[in-house]
Design a protein around this motif. Structure first.
Motif, PDB file in Angstrom:
ATOM      1  N   ILE A 122       0.834  -1.203   0.000  1.00  0.00           N
ATOM      2  CA  ILE A 122       0.000   0.000   0.000  1.00  0.00           C
ATOM      3  C   ILE A 122       0.871   1.256   0.000  1.00  0.00           C
ATOM      4  N   ASN A 123       0.543   2.205  -0.864  1.00  0.00           N
ATOM      5  CA  ASN A 123       1.242   3.484  -0.894  1.00  0.00           C
ATOM      6  C   ASN A 123       0.943   4.249   0.399  1.00  0.00           C
ATOM      7  N   PRO A 124       1.964   4.622   1.184  1.00  0.00           N
ATOM      8  CA  PRO A 124       1.724   5.258   2.485  1.00  0.00           C
ATOM      9  C   PRO A 124       1.075   6.639   2.383  1.00  0.00           C
ATOM     10  N   VAL A 125       1.367   7.371   1.312  1.00  0.00           N
ATOM     11  CA  VAL A 125       0.750   8.693   1.146  1.00  0.00           C
ATOM     12  C   VAL A 125      -0.759   8.546   0.949  1.00  0.00           C
ATOM     13  N   LEU A 126      -1.160   7.574   0.131  1.00  0.00           N
ATOM     14  CA  LEU A 126      -2.589   7.317  -0.071  1.00  0.00           C
ATOM     15  C   LEU A 126      -3.240   6.837   1.227  1.00  0.00           C
ATOM     16  N   ALA A 127      -2.528   5.987   1.975  1.00  0.00           N
ATOM     17  CA  ALA A 127      -3.068   5.477   3.234  1.00  0.00           C
ATOM     18  C   ALA A 127      -3.303   6.614   4.225  1.00  0.00           C
ATOM     19  N   LYS A 128      -2.371   7.545   4.297  1.00  0.00           N
ATOM     20  CA  LYS A 128      -2.537   8.689   5.198  1.00  0.00           C
ATOM     21  C   LYS A 128      -3.729   9.545   4.801  1.00  0.00           C
ATOM     22  N   LEU A 193      -7.567   0.437  -0.855  1.00  0.00           N
ATOM     23  CA  LEU A 193      -6.252   1.068  -0.876  1.00  0.00           C
ATOM     24  C   LEU A 193      -5.362   0.432  -1.940  1.00  0.00           C
ATOM     25  N   SER A 194      -5.516  -0.867  -2.159  1.00  0.00           N
ATOM     26  CA  SER A 194      -4.736  -1.556  -3.197  1.00  0.00           C
ATOM     27  C   SER A 194      -5.102  -1.034  -4.574  1.00  0.00           C
ATOM     28  N   PHE A 195      -6.400  -0.821  -4.801  1.00  0.00           N
ATOM     29  CA  PHE A 195      -6.836  -0.280  -6.097  1.00  0.00           C
ATOM     30  C   PHE A 195      -6.221   1.097  -6.340  1.00  0.00           C
ATOM     31  N   LEU A 196      -6.272   1.962  -5.331  1.00  0.00           N
ATOM     32  CA  LEU A 196      -5.707   3.302  -5.486  1.00  0.00           C
ATOM     33  C   LEU A 196      -4.204   3.226  -5.767  1.00  0.00           C
ATOM     34  N   THR A 197      -3.516   2.317  -5.079  1.00  0.00           N
ATOM     35  CA  THR A 197      -2.077   2.154  -5.288  1.00  0.00           C
ATOM     36  C   THR A 197      -1.772   1.691  -6.707  1.00  0.00           C
ATOM     37  N   LEU A 198      -2.537   0.711  -7.197  1.00  0.00           N
ATOM     38  CA  LEU A 198      -2.341   0.208  -8.556  1.00  0.00           C
ATOM     39  C   LEU A 198      -2.641   1.286  -9.594  1.00  0.00           C
ATOM     40  N   ARG A 199      -3.698   2.056  -9.360  1.00  0.00           N
ATOM     41  CA  ARG A 199      -4.042   3.137 -10.281  1.00  0.00           C
ATOM     42  C   ARG A 199      -2.927   4.184 -10.329  1.00  0.00           C
ATOM     43  N   LEU A 200      -2.346   4.501  -9.158  1.00  0.00           N
ATOM     44  CA  LEU A 200      -1.263   5.478  -9.105  1.00  0.00           C
ATOM     45  C   LEU A 200      -0.022   4.956  -9.820  1.00  0.00           C
ATOM     46  N   ARG A 264     -20.260  -5.318 -13.349  1.00  0.00           N
ATOM     47  CA  ARG A 264     -19.033  -5.958 -13.821  1.00  0.00           C
ATOM     48  C   ARG A 264     -18.355  -6.722 -12.694  1.00  0.00           C
ATOM     49  N   ASP A 265     -17.971  -7.959 -12.986  1.00  0.00           N
ATOM     50  CA  ASP A 265     -17.182  -8.751 -12.042  1.00  0.00           C
ATOM     51  C   ASP A 265     -15.717  -8.466 -12.302  1.00  0.00           C
ATOM     52  N   ALA A 266     -15.141  -7.544 -11.537  1.00  0.00           N
ATOM     53  CA  ALA A 266     -13.755  -7.118 -11.748  1.00  0.00           C
ATOM     54  C   ALA A 266     -12.741  -8.093 -11.154  1.00  0.00           C
ATOM     55  N   SER A 267     -13.206  -9.161 -10.497  1.00  0.00           N
ATOM     56  CA  SER A 267     -12.269 -10.110  -9.891  1.00  0.00           C
ATOM     57  C   SER A 267     -11.455 -10.854 -10.942  1.00  0.00           C
ATOM     58  N   GLN A 268     -11.891 -10.804 -12.207  1.00  0.00           N
ATOM     59  CA  GLN A 268     -11.131 -11.451 -13.276  1.00  0.00           C
ATOM     60  C   GLN A 268      -9.755 -10.802 -13.440  1.00  0.00           C
ATOM     61  N   ILE A 269      -9.629  -9.545 -13.037  1.00  0.00           N
ATOM     62  CA  ILE A 269      -8.346  -8.835 -13.126  1.00  0.00           C
ATOM     63  C   ILE A 269      -7.296  -9.544 -12.290  1.00  0.00           C
ATOM     64  N   TYR A 270      -7.695 -10.047 -11.120  1.00  0.00           N
ATOM     65  CA  TYR A 270      -6.744 -10.695 -10.213  1.00  0.00           C
ATOM     66  C   TYR A 270      -7.064 -12.178 -10.064  1.00  0.00           C
ATOM     67  N   CYS A 271      -7.468 -12.794 -11.180  1.00  0.00           N
ATOM     68  CA  CYS A 271      -7.739 -14.232 -11.217  1.00  0.00           C
ATOM     69  C   CYS A 271      -6.491 -14.994 -10.773  1.00  0.00           C
ATOM     70  N   GLY A 272      -6.661 -15.972  -9.909  1.00  0.00           N
ATOM     71  CA  GLY A 272      -5.526 -16.718  -9.374  1.00  0.00           C
ATOM     72  C   GLY A 272      -5.047 -16.206  -8.031  1.00  0.00           C
ATOM     73  N   CYS A 273      -5.538 -15.036  -7.632  1.00  0.00           N
ATOM     74  CA  CYS A 273      -5.227 -14.467  -6.311  1.00  0.00           C
ATOM     75  C   CYS A 273      -6.502 -14.409  -5.483  1.00  0.00           C
ATOM     76  N   LYS A 274      -6.350 -14.466  -4.176  1.00  0.00           N
ATOM     77  CA  LYS A 274      -7.520 -14.422  -3.301  1.00  0.00           C
ATOM     78  C   LYS A 274      -8.265 -13.110  -3.429  1.00  0.00           C
ATOM     79  N   ASP A 275      -7.515 -12.001  -3.476  1.00  0.00           N
ATOM     80  CA  ASP A 275      -8.161 -10.692  -3.536  1.00  0.00           C
ATOM     81  C   ASP A 275      -7.216  -9.697  -4.196  1.00  0.00           C
ATOM     82  N   LEU A 276      -7.644  -8.460  -4.277  1.00  0.00           N
ATOM     83  CA  LEU A 276      -6.860  -7.448  -4.973  1.00  0.00           C
ATOM     84  C   LEU A 276      -5.563  -7.143  -4.245  1.00  0.00           C
ATOM     85  N   ASN A 277      -5.564  -7.194  -2.914  1.00  0.00           N
ATOM     86  CA  ASN A 277      -4.329  -6.923  -2.181  1.00  0.00           C
ATOM     87  C   ASN A 277      -3.304  -8.017  -2.393  1.00  0.00           C
TER      88      ASN A 277
END
Length: 310
Positions: A122-128, A193-200, A264-277
């Motif tokens: 997680i990007n710490p600036v976004l987390a703050k 927070l993971s989505f925001l980090t990936l987008r950044l 939309r089922d966006a979980s296909q983006i991270y297929c093979g992983c439990k979740d986006l994080n």
């Protein structure tokens, strides 16, 4: 109420079954190996890392950090309204309020919490920007945790060893200044927070965070609270876990709006992983391996004899 029913309502499913025992990843912390056991015959749980166990009341007591049985029964009923709460005698029980004593909500600044977030990618600036820090006393000990606010004034709280909430528990709905026709929906705030980090990472100069609204359920059990506000959007993008609870939550939203909204089922983006994080952490690990591989190759090339020049 059965413990496995309550855990399922919170979004937790067993990892394996051994006879009358079900094994879960602990609801109290992040872990890779299941250390939380439910004995289905006795309807009792035991957390091996914590060294504690008990009935459903004891489980809720740890999750909500209180000994108030009436309060806990109310929370259990809210999480699983289709199941009648267990009957319980209130005599000789504590009626104290939730025991987040000396609670302070301050800007997120703890080095330990920021290090924990960075370990999860997680990007710490976004987390703050998105989170606060909760400091409180519980059972005479001082704690601090990441605090993510919801629409009712409560907080989801988490640190490396503990996951719970400061009541009231509710969804988090993040609206932009201008109305949007799309909403991105997440199970928990770590995925948000993971989505925001990936987008950044993908668009550092122009991440366009405000292109849509966001909603964090803070538990799949809160999906019923999300249905009405989701009705104001034309497009709903669901970033749920790749498990049974995530799929059931997606189907609940589709049942409500599939004929009138684009879902939309966006979980296909991270297929093979439990979740986006987990997907974010895997990308981070893969990136480190590539850097190390390049460094080793460059070191090997620099050590080769370069011969003589005439």
């Amino acid at each position: 109420m059965r413990l496995e029913e309550y855990l399922h309502s919170l979004g937790y499913n067993p990892v394996k079954r051994q006879g009358i025992n079900l094994w879960y990843k602990s609801p109290f912390r992040e872990e890779t190996e299941a250390s939380f056991k439910v004995n289905t015959e006795r309807n009792q749980w035991y957390d091996f890392a914590l060294g504690k166990g008990g009935n459903i009341i004891a489980l809720a007591s740890h999750l909500y950090a209180t000994d108030s049985v009436p309060y806990l029964l109310k929370r259990i009923e809210e999480q699983a309204p289709h199941v009648r709460p267990v009957s319980f005698s209130f005599r000789k029980q504590s009626f104290t309020e939730p025991s987040f004593q000396q609670l302070e909500i301050v800007p997120l600044s703890s080095p330990a919490l920021l290090a924990y977030l960075q370990e999860r990618g997680i990007n710490p600036v976004l987390a703050k920007r998105e989170c606060r820090e909760a400091r409180f006393t519980h059972n005479g000990k001082r704690y601090f945790a990441i605090a993510f606010p919801n629409i009712s004034g409560g907080y989801e709280i988490r640190n490396r060893y503990f996951k719970g909430c400061i009541a009231p528990k509710d969804i988090t709905h993040i609206r932009q200044q201008e109305s949007k026709d799309a909403c991105f929906v997440f199970e928990g705030f770590m995925d948000y927070l993971s989505f925001l980090t990936l987008r950044l990472e993908s668009c550092p100069q122009c991440p366009d965070f405000d292109r849509q609204d966001y909603m964090v359920l803070n538990s799949v059990a809160n999906v019923s609270k999300a249905l009405y506000p989701l009705g104001s959007y034309e497009r709903i993008h669901c970033f749920f876990d790749n498990d049974r609870a995530g799929m059931e939550t997606l189907q609940r939203i589709r049942k409500e709006y599939d004929s009138t909204r684009h879902i939309r089922d966006a979980s296909q983006i991270y297929c093979g992983c439990k979740d986006l994080n987990e997907y974010l952490q895997k990308r981070m690990a893969d990136g480190k391996e590539q850097i190390q591989s390049v460094r080793k190759r460059n070191d090997a090339l620099s050590k080769k004899p370069k011969g003589f020049r005439l």
